[in-house]
Design a protein around this motif. Structure first.
Motif, short mmCIF file in Angstrom:
data_model
loop_
_atom_site.label_atom_id
_atom_site.label_comp_id
_atom_site.label_asym_id
_atom_site.label_seq_id
_atom_site.Cartn_x
_atom_site.Cartn_y
_atom_site.Cartn_z
N VAL A 31 -6.49 6.43 -2.70
CA VAL A 31 -6.12 5.02 -2.54
C VAL A 31 -7.24 4.18 -1.93
O VAL A 31 -7.03 3.05 -1.53
N ILE A 43 1.12 4.18 -2.86
CA ILE A 43 0.96 5.61 -2.55
C ILE A 43 2.16 6.39 -3.06
O ILE A 43 2.01 7.45 -3.67
N ASP A 81 0.84 -1.20 0.00
CA ASP A 81 0.00 0.00 0.00
C ASP A 81 0.87 1.25 0.00
O ASP A 81 0.60 2.21 -0.73
N ASN A 100 -8.10 0.75 -6.91
CA ASN A 100 -8.02 1.86 -5.96
C ASN A 100 -7.89 3.18 -6.71
O ASN A 100 -7.24 3.25 -7.75
#
Length: 122
Positions: free
Chosen positions: A92, A37, A33, A87
């Motif tokens: 996100v 990002i 994750d 996403n």
């Protein structure tokens, strides 16, 4: 990224081993994750440098077209086999039904991309 070393589990109960494996899987997901990002931020920063820094026109905003999320947009988690919705490249969070898809092929919640282009031109 670190992998689980089975030698580290000597003398541990099976329950404690399972907890450590679950923690490691959570860390891997968090790392992915975070990587997503950071990639999105790098993309946004690159676009920002290329743009004129002028807000997008109202016509540009009105011309944003939403697309239905299709099966091809879903991503498979290679570790769990779960199929996850795509996403938003800005917030996100999962996109469940409709999204704005730009030339870069990234998907966005309409609210997210509109807020972004009202500040930065695309």
């Amino acid at each position: 990224m670190s992998f689980v070393n089975p030698n580290n589990f000597e003398g541990m109960s099976l329950n404690r081993r399972n907890n450590n494996v679950r923690l490691n899987q959570r860390n891997v997901r968090r790392a992915r994750d975070l990587e997503r990002i950071l990639i999105n931020l790098a993309t946004i920063m690159s676009l920002e440098q290329q743009s004129s820094q002028q807000p997008a026109s109202q016509q540009t905003i009105e011309n944003l077209k939403e697309v239905e999320i299709s099966k091809e947009d879903y991503e498979e988690n290679k570790e769990t086999g779960e199929i996850n919705p795509p996403n938003c490249a800005i917030c996100v969070d999962s996109i469940e039904d409709q999204a704005v898809k730009l030339k870069c092929t990234h998907l966005y919640h309409k609210e997210c991309i509109v807020q972004w282009i009202q500040i930065h031109h695309i």
